[in-house]
Motif scaffolding. Structure first.
Motif, short mmCIF file in Angstrom:
data_model
loop_
_atom_site.label_atom_id
_atom_site.label_comp_id
_atom_site.label_asym_id
_atom_site.label_seq_id
_atom_site.Cartn_x
_atom_site.Cartn_y
_atom_site.Cartn_z
N THR A 116 -0.63 -1.26 -2.63
CA THR A 116 0.57 -1.95 -3.10
C THR A 116 0.34 -2.42 -4.53
N MET A 117 1.30 -2.17 -5.38
CA MET A 117 1.24 -2.63 -6.76
C MET A 117 2.63 -2.57 -7.37
N SER A 118 2.85 -3.35 -8.39
CA SER A 118 4.15 -3.33 -9.06
C SER A 118 4.31 -2.02 -9.84
N LEU A 119 5.54 -1.70 -10.19
CA LEU A 119 5.80 -0.48 -10.93
C LEU A 119 5.10 -0.51 -12.28
N GLU A 120 5.15 -1.65 -12.96
CA GLU A 120 4.50 -1.75 -14.27
C GLU A 120 2.99 -1.55 -14.16
N HIS A 121 2.38 -2.10 -13.11
CA HIS A 121 0.95 -1.89 -12.89
C HIS A 121 0.66 -0.42 -12.62
N ALA A 122 1.53 0.22 -11.85
CA ALA A 122 1.35 1.64 -11.53
C ALA A 122 1.44 2.49 -12.80
N LEU A 123 2.36 2.15 -13.69
CA LEU A 123 2.49 2.89 -14.95
C LEU A 123 1.25 2.70 -15.82
N ASP A 124 0.79 1.47 -15.92
CA ASP A 124 -0.42 1.21 -16.73
C ASP A 124 -1.63 1.92 -16.13
N LEU A 125 -1.75 1.89 -14.82
CA LEU A 125 -2.87 2.57 -14.16
C LEU A 125 -2.79 4.08 -14.37
N SER A 126 -1.57 4.62 -14.40
CA SER A 126 -1.39 6.05 -14.65
C SER A 126 -1.94 6.42 -16.02
N TRP A 127 -1.63 5.60 -17.01
CA TRP A 127 -2.15 5.87 -18.35
C TRP A 127 -3.68 5.83 -18.38
N GLU A 128 -4.28 4.89 -17.63
CA GLU A 128 -5.75 4.80 -17.60
C GLU A 128 -6.35 6.04 -16.93
N VAL A 129 -5.74 6.49 -15.84
CA VAL A 129 -6.24 7.68 -15.17
C VAL A 129 -6.12 8.90 -16.07
#
Length: 460
Positions: free
Chosen positions: A411-424
């Motif tokens: 579970t994570m917020s959409l903004e966190h998911a977007l930031d994590l996507s950039w890191e990956v």
């Protein structure tokens, strides 16, 4: 005494949960009984027992067919029928929030019966399309495979296609616990007690039970009672949306059990079966419920997320097949994860980049593209082909994608998911390999481009 209050004692036949009673027509040839009316069937032999609640499902001249919700055990052709002159109703007031009810609206949570509260009919028409508002708002679920890749939009109707044994109830409970809706209405059909308890406990632990209403038909209850659950849940949701302007999320599980209950009634009525024994109007019965999803002009909204299990994992089965024509996309849940390829939200374009962050669309497309390539690389590896350095990075990306996004427990917020996507992405590929808009890459790509220094890669 009016005809509706009279007792009719000429029972023609009892087949399964269906009772046929003889009701004389009036002098002008009109029946005083209406389709959908409720009736109480009283057993003469067992006068001390409570009457059986039933509903009119067929009118054929002077023959009236009644569907008995609690089953016909204890009834005989010597029983008597008393019609109530109204259709099925459900309690509606703010006091139903936090409560749990059975398929017939009876309290099952140990709390007091709400007999003094106002009631509403459950069999209302769908909303005039002119009064509907174009979907433009998102319901956040904190499930990255939904929020990031297949947004749930207000007024949308979308099923979760899965098979028996998959954790679809866990996913549904997680969505209900984290969704940013004002009110959650849960409808369960054919649940075992553990499933009912799991949902209630999940909502309670998440602190959302006080804004949740539960209608649970359990496996030990008569099958036909499950037919009332979607109508009760949707009637309550509609009232909260229209009268109180609430954003309501309706969770239904399992609509295949609902269709099976319809099949059982059809068999008892000796209707000519259609595909695989299901009733001929299965599409209409499902559409009548799903079309309750609506964003009301000047009021709230009703969004429907349901579970549809596919027997034998067969998407051509009549229930998922008909459901696919009605709903606006689907979420495929198999092997414990939401499939990014088979899932689709047809309304997501109404919110992506409009009410979400500007990089949402680019990130979504890029992540799915690289994951598709990682699956090709995994197939090459399984066939013992020689892998390039780029293939190895694709495999690394695929592992990170599954670990951080596809697990339904994440579970994570959409903004966190977007930031994590950039890191990956930064941990596996260079800027040039992303093939994304330069302005977005310059703005959101992590400062450190070194894959060796990426925390995502080193942690895993």
């Amino acid at each position: 005494m009016t005809q509706l209050l009279m007792r009719y004692s000429r029972i023609l036949e009892i087949v399964g949960d269906i009772v046929k009673v003889h009701v004389p027509l009036s002098e002008d040839g009109v029946s005083a009984i209406c389709f959908g009316d409720l009736a109480l069937i009283e057993s003469v032999e067992h006068s001390g027992r409570p009457p059986h609640l039933s509903q009119v499902i067929l009118l054929e001249g002077e023959s009236v067919s009644l569907q008995v919700f609690s089953g016909t055990k204890g009834l005989s052709t010597h029983s008597a029928v008393r019609f109530l002159g109204r259709s099925m109703q459900v309690t509606f007031s703010p006091n139903i929030l936090g409560r749990s009810f059975s398929g017939t609206g009876r309290s099952i949570d140990g709390g007091p019966e709400l007999t003094q509260e106002p009631t509403i009919e459950i069999d209302g028409p769908t909303v005039n399309p002119v009064r509907r508002v174009l979907a433009s708002r998102m319901i956040r679920t904190d499930v990255p495979m939904i929020d990031l890749f297949n947004c749930l939009v207000e007024s949308q109707k979308i099923p979760i296609f899965s098979v028996a044994g998959e954790p679809y109830n866990q996913l549904l409970a997680q969505i209900g616990a984290h969704a940013d809706a004002d009110i959650v209405v849960f409808g369960g059909i054919g649940l075992v007690f553990d499933d009912y308890h799991y949902f209630r406990q999940a909502f309670e632990e998440a602190g959302v039970l006080a804004r949740t209403v539960m209608f649970a038909h359990q496996g030990s209850d008569p099958v036909v009672e499950g037919l009332l659950v979607p109508d009760m849940a949707l009637a309550v949701a509609e009232r909260f949306a229209v009268e109180e302007g609430k954003r309501v999320l309706v969770l239904l599980t399992d609509m295949t059990a609902y269709a099976d209950a319809l099949k059982e009634v059809g068999i008892s009525m000796e209707h000519v079966p259609s595909n695989r024994g299901y009733i001929g109007d299965l599409y209409s019965q499902l559409a009548r419920r799903y079309e309750k999803a609506c964003d009301y002009k000047g009021a709230g909204s009703v969004t429907i997320l349901s579970v549809t299990t596919m027997p034998g994992d067969d998407v051509t089965h009549p229930v998922p097949d008909n459901t696919g024509y009605i709903t606006e996309g689907q979420l495929y849940l198999h092997d414990g994860v939401i499939d990014p390829f088979g899932s689709l939200s047809r309304l997501k374009q109404h919110v992506i980049g409009k009410v979400t962050r500007e990089d949402h669309s680019q990130v979504m497309n890029t992540m799915v593209r690289f994951y598709a390539e990682s699956q090709d690389a995994a197939q090459k590896q399984a066939m013992s082909f020689e892998l390039s350095e780029y293939d190895h990075r694709l495999l690394k990306f695929g592992d990170l994608f599954q670990q951080h996004f596809m697990d339904i427990g994440v579970t994570m917020s959409l903004e966190h998911a977007l930031d994590l996507s950039w890191e990956v992405l930064a941990g596996c590929f260079s800027k040039d390999e992303l093939l994304m808009k330069k302005a977005l890459v310059d703005k959101y790509f992590p400062v450190s481009e070194s894959r060796e220094k990426s925390t995502i890669v080193t942690e895993s």
